[in-house]
Motif scaffolding. Structure first.
Motif, mmCIF file in Angstrom:
data_model
loop_
_atom_site.group_PDB
_atom_site.id
_atom_site.type_symbol
_atom_site.label_atom_id
_atom_site.label_comp_id
_atom_site.label_asym_id
_atom_site.label_seq_id
_atom_site.Cartn_x
_atom_site.Cartn_y
_atom_site.Cartn_z
ATOM 1 N N THR A 1 -14.584 14.570 25.431
ATOM 2 C CA THR A 1 -15.110 14.395 24.076
ATOM 3 C C THR A 1 -14.175 15.009 23.037
ATOM 4 O O THR A 1 -13.843 14.371 22.032
ATOM 5 N N ALA A 2 -13.747 16.251 23.259
ATOM 6 C CA ALA A 2 -12.833 16.904 22.320
ATOM 7 C C ALA A 2 -11.505 16.161 22.260
ATOM 8 O O ALA A 2 -10.932 15.968 21.174
ATOM 9 N N TYR A 3 -11.011 15.737 23.414
ATOM 10 C CA TYR A 3 -9.747 14.994 23.464
ATOM 11 C C TYR A 3 -9.860 13.696 22.673
ATOM 12 O O TYR A 3 -8.996 13.374 21.848
ATOM 13 N N CYS A 4 -10.924 12.963 22.896
ATOM 14 C CA CYS A 4 -11.121 11.660 22.265
ATOM 15 C C CYS A 4 -11.181 11.783 20.738
ATOM 16 O O CYS A 4 -10.412 11.144 20.025
ATOM 17 N N TRP A 5 -12.079 12.623 20.234
ATOM 18 C CA TRP A 5 -12.281 12.701 18.793
ATOM 19 C C TRP A 5 -11.148 13.412 18.076
ATOM 20 O O TRP A 5 -10.849 13.106 16.912
ATOM 21 N N SER A 6 -10.495 14.340 18.751
ATOM 22 C CA SER A 6 -9.327 14.969 18.147
ATOM 23 C C SER A 6 -8.208 13.953 17.964
ATOM 24 O O SER A 6 -7.603 13.861 16.881
ATOM 25 N N HIS A 7 -7.938 13.175 18.994
ATOM 26 C CA HIS A 7 -6.881 12.168 18.905
ATOM 27 C C HIS A 7 -7.218 11.091 17.883
ATOM 28 O O HIS A 7 -6.335 10.615 17.155
ATOM 29 N N LEU A 8 -8.487 10.712 17.809
ATOM 30 C CA LEU A 8 -8.891 9.706 16.830
ATOM 31 C C LEU A 8 -8.699 10.222 15.401
ATOM 32 O O LEU A 8 -8.187 9.505 14.535
ATOM 33 N N CYS A 9 -9.111 11.463 15.153
ATOM 34 C CA CYS A 9 -8.969 12.045 13.814
ATOM 35 C C CYS A 9 -7.503 12.197 13.419
ATOM 36 O O CYS A 9 -7.110 11.863 12.291
ATOM 37 N N VAL A 10 -6.680 12.687 14.341
ATOM 38 C CA VAL A 10 -5.268 12.882 14.036
ATOM 39 C C VAL A 10 -4.567 11.541 13.878
ATOM 40 O O VAL A 10 -3.656 11.399 13.047
ATOM 41 N N THR A 11 -4.977 10.538 14.646
ATOM 42 C CA THR A 11 -4.418 9.195 14.487
ATOM 43 C C THR A 11 -4.696 8.665 13.090
ATOM 44 O O THR A 11 -3.799 8.140 12.412
ATOM 45 N N PHE A 12 -5.951 8.786 12.639
ATOM 46 C CA PHE A 12 -6.315 8.300 11.306
ATOM 47 C C PHE A 12 -5.584 9.078 10.220
ATOM 48 O O PHE A 12 -4.971 8.496 9.316
ATOM 49 N N LEU A 13 -5.625 10.420 10.297
ATOM 50 C CA LEU A 13 -5.024 11.249 9.258
ATOM 51 C C LEU A 13 -3.499 11.143 9.269
ATOM 52 O O LEU A 13 -2.871 11.165 8.206
ATOM 53 N N GLY A 14 -2.908 11.007 10.459
ATOM 54 C CA GLY A 14 -1.460 10.872 10.536
ATOM 55 C C GLY A 14 -0.978 9.584 9.906
ATOM 56 O O GLY A 14 0.004 9.574 9.148
ATOM 57 N N ALA A 15 -1.654 8.482 10.206
ATOM 58 C CA ALA A 15 -1.286 7.202 9.604
ATOM 59 C C ALA A 15 -1.522 7.235 8.096
ATOM 60 O O ALA A 15 -0.707 6.742 7.311
ATOM 61 N N PHE A 16 -2.646 7.818 7.694
ATOM 62 C CA PHE A 16 -2.954 7.918 6.258
ATOM 63 C C PHE A 16 -1.869 8.698 5.525
ATOM 64 O O PHE A 16 -1.384 8.273 4.465
ATOM 65 N N LEU A 17 -1.474 9.839 6.077
ATOM 66 C CA LEU A 17 -0.488 10.687 5.407
ATOM 67 C C LEU A 17 0.871 10.020 5.307
ATOM 68 O O LEU A 17 1.531 10.091 4.258
ATOM 69 N N CYS A 18 1.320 9.381 6.382
ATOM 70 C CA CYS A 18 2.666 8.796 6.342
ATOM 71 C C CYS A 18 2.730 7.636 5.346
ATOM 72 O O CYS A 18 3.724 7.477 4.629
ATOM 73 N N ILE A 19 1.662 6.835 5.252
ATOM 74 C CA ILE A 19 1.651 5.738 4.290
ATOM 75 C C ILE A 19 1.490 6.279 2.869
ATOM 76 O O ILE A 19 2.210 5.874 1.944
ATOM 77 N N PHE A 20 0.567 7.195 2.685
ATOM 78 C CA PHE A 20 0.303 7.743 1.347
ATOM 79 C C PHE A 20 1.527 8.482 0.798
ATOM 80 O O PHE A 20 1.940 8.257 -0.343
#
Length: 283
Positions: free
Chosen positions: A114-133
C-alpha cells in the motif's frame, strides 16, 4: 529460567518493514531528483515550448505579448506526443524499472504494497507536474525578456470580458492588474493534464512490459478516446483530451480542470492498488 531481552532477527526484520508512507515518499522523491531524467524532461519541456511558439512569435515579435502567445498555443497541438513522453520520464516508469531490476520485492517487503503503491503514484503525478510546469515557466520567462506580458490592446480586451462577466469575480485570473495569475493557472492546468497521463502510464506498467508501448500509450489513449467519444456521442466532461490550459478563462475553470485531472489520476491509482492487492492475495 533465563529469557533473553535482545530482539530476535525476526523482530528486527519486522521493524525494518515498518517504513511509513511519508518515508517511502521521501525515498522516492530523492530517487527522482537524483535521476538525470527529471532534469532532462524539464529542459526538454522548455525547448519544446519555445519551439512551438517560435514561428508565431517571429512573425509578430514587436507586436505581440506573452498573454497572446499562451492563449493561442492551443494546448501545444502537434507537440502533445512529445510532452506526454517527457512527462513519463521523471518517475512513471519506476514500477517497470523496479520489476525489471528485481528491486520490487525488496522495497515492497520493507514498505508494504500500500505504501509503495501510493507513494509511487503521488511522486509520479508530482514529478510529471513539476517538470512540465517548471519547463514551461522557464520558457515563458525567457520570452518576457523580449516582449511585454500584456499589451494595451490585450488589457482592453480583458477589461471588456470582465465587464461582460457574471459579476461573481471569476475573472480575477484574467484581470489586467494580476496577469501573472493567468499564466500560472494556464501552465498548471496543462501540467496537471500531463501528470494524469504519467499516472496512466505508471498504472499500465503493471500489465504492459514493452517499453515502447508504454511510452506511446498517452498518444494511443488520446486517439482511442477521441474515436470512442465521437462514435458514442460521449458528453463533454468525458472528453479529457479537450481540457487544457487554453480553456482557462475564470478561476472556476482552473479549479475545475485541475480537480478533474486529480480525480482521474486518483481513480487510476485505486485501480492499480486493487490490482496489486489482488496479485498479493493470489500469491
Amino acid at each position: 529460567m533465563f529469557i533473553s531481552t535482545q530482539p530476535t532477527a525476526a523482530k528486527l526484520w519486522g521493524d525494518e518493514k515498518k517504513m511509513t508512507f511519508f518515508q517511502m515518499m521521501k525515498m522516492d522523491f530523492r530517487r527522482m531528483f537524483l535521476s538525470g531524467k527529471f532534469y532532462f524532461a524539464m529542459a526538454g519541456t522548455m525547448f519544446v515550448t519555445l519551439l512551438n511558439i517560435s514561428q508565431e512569435a517571429a512573425h509578430a515579435w514587436n507586436d505581440t505579448s506573452l498573454w497572446y502567445l499562451v492563449k493561442s498555443s492551443h494546448g501545444l497541438g502537434a507537440f502533445f506526443g512529445v510532452f506526454s513522453v517527457l512527462a513519463v520520464l521523471p518517475f512513471a516508469l519506476s514500477y517497470w524499472e523496479d520489476r525489471r531490476n528485481h528491486y520490487l520485492c525488496f522495497v515492497e517487503t520493507r514498505a508494504g504494497k500500500t505504501a509503495y503503491c501510493w507513494s509511487h503514484l503521488c511522486v509520479t503525478f508530482l514529478g510529471a507536474f513539476l517538470c512540465i510546469f517548471l519547463g514551461m515557466t522557464a520558457a515563458y520567462s525567457l520570452l518576457l525578456l523580449k516582449m511585454p506580458m500584456l499589451r494595451a490592446s490585450d488589457a482592453e480586451s480583458l477589461l471588456y470580458e470582465i465587464e461582460m462577466g457574471d459579476g461573481k469575480g471569476d475573472y480575477l485570473i484574467l484581470s489586467r492588474t494580476f496577469p501573472q495569475m493567468y499564466f500560472i493557472a494556464s501552465i498548471a492546468a496543462d501540467a496537471a493534464r500531463y501528470a494524469f497521463l504519467a499516472v496512466t502510464v505508471f498504472a499500465a506498467s503493471g500489465k504492459i512490459k514493452n517499453l515502447f508501448v508504454l511510452a506511446s500509450l498517452p498518444i494511443l489513449l488520446e486517439y482511442v478516446s477521441l474515436i470512442l467519444a465521437d462514435s458514442l456521442g460521449l458528453p463533454r466532461w468525458m472528453r479529457w483530451y479537450a481540457f487544457n490550459g487554453t480553456r482557462i478563462d475564470t478561476l472556476s475553470d482552473f479549479l475545475g480542470i485541475s480537480g478533474y485531472f486529480l480525480i482521474l489520476a486518483f481513480l487510476i491509482g485505486v485501480v492499480f492498488w486493487l490490482l496489486m492487492r489482488r496479485r498479493e492475495l493470489d500469491g
